[in-house]
Design a protein around this motif. Structure first.
Motif, PDB file in Angstrom:
ATOM      1  N   UNK A 343       0.838  -1.218   0.000  1.00  0.00           N
ATOM      2  CA  UNK A 343       0.000   0.000   0.000  1.00  0.00           C
ATOM      3  C   UNK A 343       0.867   1.260   0.000  1.00  0.00           C
ATOM      4  N   UNK A 344       2.082   1.134   0.521  1.00  0.00           N
ATOM      5  CA  UNK A 344       2.988   2.295   0.593  1.00  0.00           C
ATOM      6  C   UNK A 344       3.893   2.422  -0.625  1.00  0.00           C
ATOM      7  N   UNK A 345       3.746   1.483  -1.565  1.00  0.00           N
ATOM      8  CA  UNK A 345       4.554   1.546  -2.785  1.00  0.00           C
ATOM      9  C   UNK A 345       4.331   2.879  -3.500  1.00  0.00           C
ATOM     10  N   UNK A 346       5.412   3.451  -4.003  1.00  0.00           N
ATOM     11  CA  UNK A 346       5.280   4.639  -4.840  1.00  0.00           C
ATOM     12  C   UNK A 346       5.899   4.348  -6.186  1.00  0.00           C
ATOM     13  N   UNK A 347       5.060   4.297  -7.196  1.00  0.00           N
ATOM     14  CA  UNK A 347       5.556   4.011  -8.542  1.00  0.00           C
ATOM     15  C   UNK A 347       4.579   4.633  -9.543  1.00  0.00           C
ATOM     16  N   UNK A 348       4.833   4.402 -10.831  1.00  0.00           N
ATOM     17  CA  UNK A 348       3.901   4.869 -11.849  1.00  0.00           C
ATOM     18  C   UNK A 348       2.834   3.802 -12.094  1.00  0.00           C
ATOM     19  N   UNK A 349       1.693   4.220 -12.607  1.00  0.00           N
ATOM     20  CA  UNK A 349       0.615   3.276 -12.886  1.00  0.00           C
ATOM     21  C   UNK A 349       0.076   3.522 -14.285  1.00  0.00           C
ATOM     22  N   UNK A 350      -0.110   2.424 -15.002  1.00  0.00           N
ATOM     23  CA  UNK A 350      -0.834   2.424 -16.277  1.00  0.00           C
ATOM     24  C   UNK A 350      -2.242   1.960 -15.937  1.00  0.00           C
ATOM     25  N   UNK A 351      -3.229   2.760 -16.294  1.00  0.00           N
ATOM     26  CA  UNK A 351      -4.606   2.432 -15.922  1.00  0.00           C
ATOM     27  C   UNK A 351      -5.488   2.530 -17.164  1.00  0.00           C
ATOM     28  N   UNK A 374      -3.175  11.831  -7.110  1.00  0.00           N
ATOM     29  CA  UNK A 374      -2.588  11.009  -8.164  1.00  0.00           C
ATOM     30  C   UNK A 374      -2.465  11.908  -9.395  1.00  0.00           C
ATOM     31  N   UNK A 375      -1.218  12.182  -9.775  1.00  0.00           N
ATOM     32  CA  UNK A 375      -0.980  13.120 -10.859  1.00  0.00           C
ATOM     33  C   UNK A 375      -0.773  12.351 -12.170  1.00  0.00           C
ATOM     34  N   UNK A 376      -1.444  12.819 -13.211  1.00  0.00           N
ATOM     35  CA  UNK A 376      -1.468  12.083 -14.485  1.00  0.00           C
ATOM     36  C   UNK A 376      -0.363  12.588 -15.418  1.00  0.00           C
ATOM     37  N   UNK A 377       0.430  11.658 -15.955  1.00  0.00           N
ATOM     38  CA  UNK A 377       1.519  12.033 -16.872  1.00  0.00           C
ATOM     39  C   UNK A 377       1.042  12.044 -18.314  1.00  0.00           C
ATOM     40  N   UNK A 378       0.149  11.120 -18.680  1.00  0.00           N
ATOM     41  CA  UNK A 378      -0.349  11.097 -20.061  1.00  0.00           C
ATOM     42  C   UNK A 378      -1.708  10.426 -20.126  1.00  0.00           C
ATOM     43  N   UNK A 399       1.245   6.956  -4.823  1.00  0.00           N
ATOM     44  CA  UNK A 399       1.208   5.943  -3.774  1.00  0.00           C
ATOM     45  C   UNK A 399       0.141   4.910  -4.137  1.00  0.00           C
ATOM     46  N   UNK A 400       0.495   3.625  -3.990  1.00  0.00           N
ATOM     47  CA  UNK A 400      -0.424   2.537  -4.343  1.00  0.00           C
ATOM     48  C   UNK A 400      -1.785   2.717  -3.657  1.00  0.00           C
ATOM     49  N   UNK A 401      -1.777   3.023  -2.375  1.00  0.00           N
ATOM     50  CA  UNK A 401      -3.036   3.141  -1.638  1.00  0.00           C
ATOM     51  C   UNK A 401      -3.898   4.257  -2.215  1.00  0.00           C
ATOM     52  N   UNK A 402      -3.252   5.345  -2.641  1.00  0.00           N
ATOM     53  CA  UNK A 402      -4.007   6.465  -3.215  1.00  0.00           C
ATOM     54  C   UNK A 402      -4.621   6.069  -4.544  1.00  0.00           C
ATOM     55  N   UNK A 403      -3.848   5.338  -5.345  1.00  0.00           N
ATOM     56  CA  UNK A 403      -4.356   4.891  -6.643  1.00  0.00           C
ATOM     57  C   UNK A 403      -5.549   3.969  -6.445  1.00  0.00           C
ATOM     58  N   UNK A 404      -5.430   3.053  -5.477  1.00  0.00           N
ATOM     59  CA  UNK A 404      -6.531   2.108  -5.212  1.00  0.00           C
ATOM     60  C   UNK A 404      -7.793   2.856  -4.744  1.00  0.00           C
TER      61      UNK A 404
END
Lengths: 428, 428
Positions: A343-351, A374-378, A399-404
């Motif tokens: 949950x504390x992971x910080x990485x990029x996400x493809x959604x 959650x800030x969007x890059x593209x 942050x993973x938890x924020x994305x979830x």
């Protein structure tokens, strides 16, 4: 030169490779490595294998205990696999003063510390190079050449079956079911592919790698794991459009808040060294504070590659016994590092979202992401079919938890049909 | 735990990296590796370096002999380089019963056997992981994990300077002079780039790798060597058209007629693991009879990567001394394999000719190739300018001597202006 007598327990694929290599090179090892290694006794429950492998009946037994109890044996090679009988065999062999060489990833990923401590207590070796990456030297370099480093990252493609499948999906646009059937037909996947496609095999291997690299024990049940079943050709095509590729990565990182460890499909840039590792090949990418980036590549499975690692270990044990010295590397678990919650992971996400093809959808989704920081890059938006659109987001580091949390809210929006894919992005 | 006392001779780039790593991690090595390593004494002719590196004056000397004569030192690290003073220092240190760690490729590629025999005679270690591939573990895996194999091929990108230059030429269509100037400006190439661009550095490294991999001594003067000075953007562009790339490869193969060893620009398919090794990175590709294909990738130069290998070796020596045991691997030269003459090489050839733009040229050239049993796999003909055409041939596997004879005759043809390029092709 004294003869080092070896008992081989488990005569499957890897065991037959060990017999083949020693049959071919025993004389070379005497000359080149200064050790004489004799495969003196064999055990397998399936006694039909003895004759198939041309072994003398008197050297064979259906009972591993007979080998463990034989004081004339110096080394036991354990190739039974699993954590039941194999664990007993390994612990009893060590207790009887025999060094052990094993290819058993499940055992080392669950009871590694117990086994290493037992070896150290008996003053013998436990070696397990073949447990990760087949014949690729990786455990030994981590324990020796790279000891001078604080290892920051160990990350790899450690499952050849899924890498073959993903390569076929990427190169030929095939879907998961088609490539699985093909992999099974070609002998690259088992009838029950669960351990491979659900990532459990990779989880065992990264638990072993992280334990060695960080000198702190991680067991496989602690590794958050996602497999490749839900990957679609659409995501692979989008990744390619973005100059990336999707690999099933086993990742372990040393962070200030503990060991970040996980297995999941991961989007990486095509320029990353791991991106061009295709087909059944494996590679382990290691970053150290002094050495910088390194990568170890090769065949991750198969009879002879795995047996290459087993016999390499065996030669090291034989050299050590021959020289009359004690093992110089015992248990590597000198630290106790906490594990970081995913949950504390910080990485990029493809959604990838499936949404109604209506005005205002982008704004509605954006506002939820924003509210969760959650800030969007593209963003790519495409119309999938009448009335339905597909939106693909790549986030900045989040942050993973924020994305979830954001996705839960987003899925509850009227205009959103479903979250079709969430894939973590490395190296953003 | 006794303290292992080390004398460091040569305080240049790598030496300062060694001091940095031990400054940062000495306590970690005590805990994780069970050894206490003290950099006790330092020597350099340039005495200004002592203060620059913050070393205590009483630990420093401008005379290496003072360290060699110090019976309290267990290990000497030789980072002088070259084959003059360095050879003396290494041999005297070994004779005095000290183990030696060195990064000296020139020494190991010319006097490797002498040095290893001297170490074995004194019952001490000589370690030289940093002499090839910077921090990449490759010597140790060849001596240990991969000992179980008969190594068939060792082939690598072992010079970062030229790989950086070739990457820039390939990615950006730049010419040799431009990329050399850029590499010099960025500190990747020396003011006198000869050792790198003419392939001598790579020749030393492949001599070392082949000696270890084949257990038979090869010295650098025996390695046929061609550099990259004459490579043109045109060849790099043609290579790309053909789905290939050009790399400066150091190649060693075990063949039935002896060791085939050489350094030259080489065309390889873009799918080959070495093809995607770009920039200043190095990689060594090893094929063994059991392990199959493997590759070891990383930073091939730089203070900390090279020091990572030096300190890795140092920790191994310290572990061995700490355990009170003798070195288990002595001189690796157990075989005497002949070297194969490069005239007997059989490989593919990329050949670019400048010819008159007239009918009949292709037929005339083809007939000469045919007479020398050089079979052509593909031909591309382009008009370069008014009256001048360019023909690019790729041959099937052919004998080097036959190709050279054919080219002499072809160059004598009226319609042929010159052979603009001959590049060997791997993996055909």
């Amino acid at each position: 030169m004294r003869t080092i007598r070896v008992g081989l327990i488990g005569l499957g694929t890897v065991g037959s490779g060990v017999i083949e290599i020693l049959g071919r090179h025993r004389e070379d090892f005497r000359r080149r490595a200064g050790v004489d290694i004799e495969l003196a006794r064999f055990a397998d429950r399936n006694t039909a294998r003895f004759a198939d492998l041309g072994l003398a009946a008197e050297a064979c037994s259906d009972d591993a205990q007979a080998l463990i109890d034989d004081p004339s044996l110096d080394v036991i090679i354990e190739l039974i696999g699993g954590t039941g009988i194999a664990r007993d065999v390994v612990l009893k062999s060590l207790a009887s003063g025999k060094s052990v060489v094993t290819a058993n990833k499940a055992l080392m990923a669950t009871s590694g510390e117990e086994v290493m401590v037992a070896a150290e207590a008996s003053g013998v070796d436990i070696r397990f190079e073949a447990s990760v990456g087949g014949g690729i030297p990786i455990i030994e370099p981590l324990k020796h050449s790279l000891t001078s480093n604080e290892i920051v990252t160990v990350m790899g493609i450690v499952n050849g079956t899924t890498n073959y499948m993903l390569t076929r999906m990427a190169d030929d646009g095939l879907d998961y079911d088609t490539v699985l059937a093909e992999a099974q037909a070609r002998g690259f996947a088992e009838a029950d592919p669960t351990a491979d496609v659900d990532g459990h095999d990779a989880a065992a291997k990264i638990a072993i790698l992280a334990s060695i690299a960080f000198n702190s024990r991680v067991v496989m049940s602690q590794v958050p794991t996602e497999g490749i079943r839900s990957l679609s050709p659409a995501d692979i095509a989008y990744a390619r459009e973005m100059g990336s590729t999707i690999k099933l990565l086993a990742i372990a990182r040393r962070t200030d808040s503990g060991v970040d460890i996980r297995v999941h499909p991961t989007m990486i840039r095509t320029s990353h060294p791991l991106a061009s590792v295709n087909g059944v090949y494996n590679a382990i990418y290691v970053v150290g504070d002094s050495v910088g980036e390194t990568m170890f590549f090769g065949e991750g499975a198969g009879s002879l590659p795995a047996a290459s690692a087993v016999v390499g270990d065996l030669i090291e044990v034989a050299r050590r016994i021959q020289s009359g010295s004690a093992p110089t590397v015992g248990c590597t678990c000198t630290e106790v590092l906490p594990l970081r919650d995913i949950a504390d992971l910080e990485t990029g996400y493809y959604i990838r979202l499936e949404v109604a093809d209506k005005p205002g959808v982008l704004a509605a989704v954006a506002s939820v992401f924003g509210a969760h920081e959650v800030s969007i890059a593209s963003v790519i938006q495409k119309r999938a079919e009448e009335g339905v659109a597909e939106i693909v987001y790549v986030t900045h580091c989040a942050r993973e938890a924020s994305v979830r949390s954001a996705l839960s809210e987003i899925e509850a929006l009227d205009v959103v049909s479903r979250t079709a894919a969430v894939i973590r992005v490395e190296d953003i």
